[in-house]
Each structure stands twice: as structure tokens, then as C-alpha cells.
Design an enzyme around this catalytic site. Structure first.
Site, short mmCIF file in Angstrom:
data_model
loop_
_atom_site.label_atom_id
_atom_site.label_comp_id
_atom_site.label_asym_id
_atom_site.label_seq_id
_atom_site.Cartn_x
_atom_site.Cartn_y
_atom_site.Cartn_z
N CYS A 189 3.92 1.64 -1.02
CA CYS A 189 4.64 1.78 -2.30
C CYS A 189 3.73 2.43 -3.34
O CYS A 189 4.11 3.40 -4.01
CB CYS A 189 5.09 0.42 -2.83
SG CYS A 189 6.12 -0.51 -1.68
N THR A 192 0.83 -1.21 0.00
CA THR A 192 0.00 0.00 0.00
C THR A 192 0.86 1.26 0.00
O THR A 192 0.61 2.20 -0.76
CB THR A 192 -0.91 0.02 1.26
OG1 THR A 192 -1.64 -1.20 1.29
CG2 THR A 192 -1.89 1.17 1.21
O1 PXL Z 1 6.03 -2.21 1.48
C1 PXL Z 1 7.39 -2.10 1.72
C2 PXL Z 1 8.17 -2.84 0.69
C3 PXL Z 1 8.92 -2.13 -0.22
N1 PXL Z 1 9.68 -2.72 -1.16
C4 PXL Z 1 9.73 -4.06 -1.26
C5 PXL Z 1 8.99 -4.84 -0.37
C6 PXL Z 1 8.20 -4.23 0.63
C7 PXL Z 1 7.44 -5.05 1.58
O2 PXL Z 1 7.48 -6.24 1.59
O3 PXL Z 1 9.05 -6.16 -0.49
C8 PXL Z 1 10.57 -4.69 -2.31
#
Ligand code: PXL
Length: 260
Positions: free
Chosen positions: A209, A207
Site C-alpha cells: 500500500c 508495504t
Molecule cells: O496490504 C493489502 C491490504 C490492503 N488494504 C487493506 C488491508 C490490506 C492487508 O491487510 O487490510 C485495507
């Protein structure tokens, strides 16, 4: 000219978070998306099994290749991994002429950290001050401010402390608050509150991201910060409501907005 956005983040092979979520979100907002990969996660909707950080020189080379050819209109950072990567990125991003949205991703909800302890110190010192907008959740706001963040009053207090680290604005996300999910935006001049009803859903993976990617996309299109956050908040609320229900664990939100 087509608006162009760049994400500097980690890969999620299940497609719900990280690079994959960001690129889908950019596309949905009509923005051409580019990516610099910092780390690979081995994960599915049931959790993160492993984090493999890329060599910092390889991360820097990806960024250099893009910047010498295709200047983005806005950039976001997500999972950055370790101190060597943070250091190399800071050296390059400090000369940036595009708005930088920094999502201070530290932990995956289940599994190994996405930014180690050493990296957190350099990140706070060198990346945070470069941000046009920093987008911590409650836990990240707590780590960055050093105070307990659990309600709108403490979110405002933390926002003041975090702004003093140097970003132009901070958006503390209230998705994990008891009761309504109120986000707090502070730009040093005024507070803007973005209240929304808490949505009961198992499918909230990535969410943060998708939210910061939507803000970045809107900034790439030329929106001002307030308008970008408002549009992105509407998008993410619809995206949670319209989750496609994929996977046996915590599934992704709907990167196409609300429509299944
Ligand atoms: O939501 C944070 C996040 C950001 N980036 C990557 C993730 C996660 C959460 O698992 O796997 C690559």
C-alpha cells in the site's frame, strides 16, 4: 498549486495498510490526500478478523462528490471488495484524465479476501486496462498471468502477459522472492530492474500500500513513471528499515520514511 492524490481503498483501523497507509504516505510526500472508502476491515497487527464491504452506490457517490469538485492529479486503487463496486468504479475511471495506479489487492496476508472471485474477473477486464501502472506482488502476478512467478525470469514473462491485458506499465514487486527483493518494471518497450537486499523484518504490514501510494504521490507531483518508481522504491526500503515496531504481530512500516 498543491499536488492532489486520491486513494480508493479499504480502511485498516490499525493504521498500517489501506486508506490510512496511503494518506500518511501522501502527506509524507508533500501531497494533499483524499480518500474513497470501499470496505472496512476489522483488524490489528495480528490479522484481519472481518471484511465489511460498503454499498457500491455509496462508494460511487464518494467518488462523484470528489471528482465534481477537486480533480486529483493522480489516483490509486487498493482493496475493492466485490464485483458491484468494481463495476461502478470502472464506469467512472474510464473517463479519467489522471494517471491511475492500480494495486491489485486480492488477499489479506491472514484473513478473508479483499476482492472476491467474481470481482477478480471484472477487475481484470475493466480496471486493469485503465491503469497507467499495475503493481502486483508475486502471487497477484501469478493470478493475473496464469503462470508460476518465482524468479526474475518468470517475473519478466508474467509482465509481458499482464501488459497484454491493457495497462500502460506493470511493476511486479519482488519482496517475496528468495534472495534479493528485485522489482521488475515493464512498459512494453523495456524492462527496468530495481534490485535491493532482502530486509529481514517482521514489520511489513501494508508495504505494498505504502509503495503504490508513494508512486502515486510522485506522479501527482509530475514525475515520470521511472522517476516515480525509483523515488518510491527508496522510500519503501527506508520505511521497512525504519519500522516503528508497533503492535504484537506484523507491524507497520514507517510512513515518515526512515526516520523513527
Ligand atoms: O496490504 C493489502 C491490504 C490492503 N488494504 C487493506 C488491508 C490490506 C492487508 O491487510 O487490510 C485495507
Amino acid at each position: 498549486m498543491k499536488p492532489i492524490a486520491l486513494t480508493i481503498a479499504g480502511s485498516d483501523p490499525s493504521g498500517g495498510a489501506g486508506i490510512q497507509a496511503d494518506l500518511k504516505t501522501f502527506h509524507h510526500h508533500g501531497v494533499y490526500g483524499m480518500s474513497v472508502i470501499t470496505l472496512l476491515t476489522i483488524q490489528n497487527t495480528l490479522g484481519v478478523k472481518e471484511v465489511i464491504t460498503l454499498d457500491a452506490a455509496n462508494v460511487a457517490a464518494q467518488l462523484d462528490a470528489i471528482l465534481e469538485d477537486i480533480p486529483p492529479h493522480a489516483v490509486k486503487t487498493g482493496a475493492l471488495g466485490n464485483a458491484r463496486i468494481v463495476e461502478k468504479l470502472a464506469m467512472r475511471l474510464c473517463a479519467a484524465r489522471f494517471p491511475l495506479v492500480v494495486d491489485p489487492v486480492m488477499d489479506s496476508s491472514a484473513g478473508p479476501p479483499l476482492m472476491d472471485e467474481n470481482a477478480r474477473i471484472i477487475f481484470k477486464e475493466k480496471i486493469v486496462p485503465l491503469a497507467a501502472l499495475l503493481t502486483p506482488n508475486l502471487k497477484e502476478a501469478q493470478i493475473l498471468s496464469g503462470i508460476k512467478v518465482e524468479d526474475v525470469a518468470s517475473m519478466k514473462e508474467a509482465a509481458r502477459i499482464i501488459l497484454a491485458l491493457g495497462p500502460k506499465a506493470v511493476l511486479i514487486k519482488g519482496g517475496h522472492l528468495e534472495g534479493d527483493a528485485t522489482d521488475v518494471l515493464y512498459d512494453g518497450a523495456s524492462f527496468h530492474l530495481f534490485p535491493s537486499k532482502h530486509i529481514e523484518s517482521r514489520h511489513t504490514h501494508g508495504t505494498g500500500c505504502a509503495f503504490s501510494a508513494a508512486i502515486t504521490a510522485e506522479l501527482a507531483k509530475g514525475a515520470d513513471l521511472l522517476k516515480a518508481v525509483r523515488t518510491a522504491k527508496e522510500f519503501i526500503t527506508a520505511a521497512i528499515l525504519g519500522s516503528p515496531g508497533i503492535g504484537r504481530g506484523t507491524g507497520p512500516v514507517n510512513h515518515h520514511g526512515g526516520k523513527k
